[in-house]
Design an enzyme around this catalytic site. Sequence first.
Site, mmCIF file in Angstrom:
data_model
loop_
_atom_site.group_PDB
_atom_site.id
_atom_site.type_symbol
_atom_site.label_atom_id
_atom_site.label_comp_id
_atom_site.label_asym_id
_atom_site.label_seq_id
_atom_site.Cartn_x
_atom_site.Cartn_y
_atom_site.Cartn_z
ATOM 1 N N SER A 12 0.802 -1.226 0.000
ATOM 2 C CA SER A 12 0.000 0.000 0.000
ATOM 3 C C SER A 12 0.831 1.270 0.000
ATOM 4 O O SER A 12 0.391 2.310 -0.510
ATOM 5 C CB SER A 12 -0.939 0.016 1.214
ATOM 6 O OG SER A 12 -0.203 -0.091 2.419
ATOM 7 N N ASP A 177 -0.620 6.254 11.364
ATOM 8 C CA ASP A 177 -0.911 4.928 11.909
ATOM 9 C C ASP A 177 0.352 4.094 12.107
ATOM 10 O O ASP A 177 0.288 2.905 12.400
ATOM 11 C CB ASP A 177 -1.902 4.178 11.018
ATOM 12 C CG ASP A 177 -1.320 3.804 9.645
ATOM 13 O OD1 ASP A 177 -0.191 4.249 9.334
ATOM 14 O OD2 ASP A 177 -2.001 3.081 8.896
ATOM 15 N N HIS A 180 1.536 3.885 7.222
ATOM 16 C CA HIS A 180 1.242 4.577 5.973
ATOM 17 C C HIS A 180 1.687 6.037 6.062
ATOM 18 O O HIS A 180 1.198 6.790 6.907
ATOM 19 C CB HIS A 180 -0.255 4.503 5.658
ATOM 20 C CG HIS A 180 -0.732 3.098 5.462
ATOM 21 N ND1 HIS A 180 -1.316 2.376 6.475
ATOM 22 C CD2 HIS A 180 -0.671 2.294 4.379
ATOM 23 C CE1 HIS A 180 -1.623 1.170 6.009
ATOM 24 N NE2 HIS A 180 -1.245 1.092 4.742
#
Length: 204
Positions: A12, A177, A180
């Site tokens: 991601s 977080d 990310h």
Amino acid sequence: MAVHTVLFTGDSITDSGRRDDPDGLGDGYVRRLATAPALAGARVVNTGISGDLSSDLAVRWAGDVLAHAPAVLSVLIGINDVWRRYDGAGRVTSAAAYESTMRDTLNTLSPDVRLVLIEPFVLPADPMQQRWEAEDLGPKRAVVRSLAAAHGAVIVPAQDILSAAASREGSAALAPDGVHPSARGHQLLAEAWLAAVPPEWLRP
């Protein structure tokens, strides 16, 4: 003249919304690099997929990496191999399994490919993430460094660079977080990549 392709793949952090982006780049470090003067004239491709573990990347390697015949390949993968151990999934990927998967995958590359390996990183946002380094992530990062040496690859020391910035700016400003990156975190990651990769690698 052959197209000079610079390909980025991973999870991601690399994906960063690229599948919803008409340019296919996403809004993370890859987009920042694609618009950097150093990559002018290169075809920049992003094949990151959110949630991927190293084993997932291995499955799609032929189509998402080899098929593009990149001149430069940048890989950032491994944080999900750590995260799935702690997020309730209970899926443990040992450092040995991670190394075996990554080694077998990278061994399929042509020797002409210029390889960049970005270390997986965490900027702890909670007590659980503070355990990741010693218990799991540290050994996997050592694997990345060992593979880089074996393949003559450039290593991007993302953990050291982002941790140093976090000590000044706060972890939440760089990765809310812990995993990310924020816009600021992506900018620092792009700068770290450019600082590590020889400029001549990026010229068509």
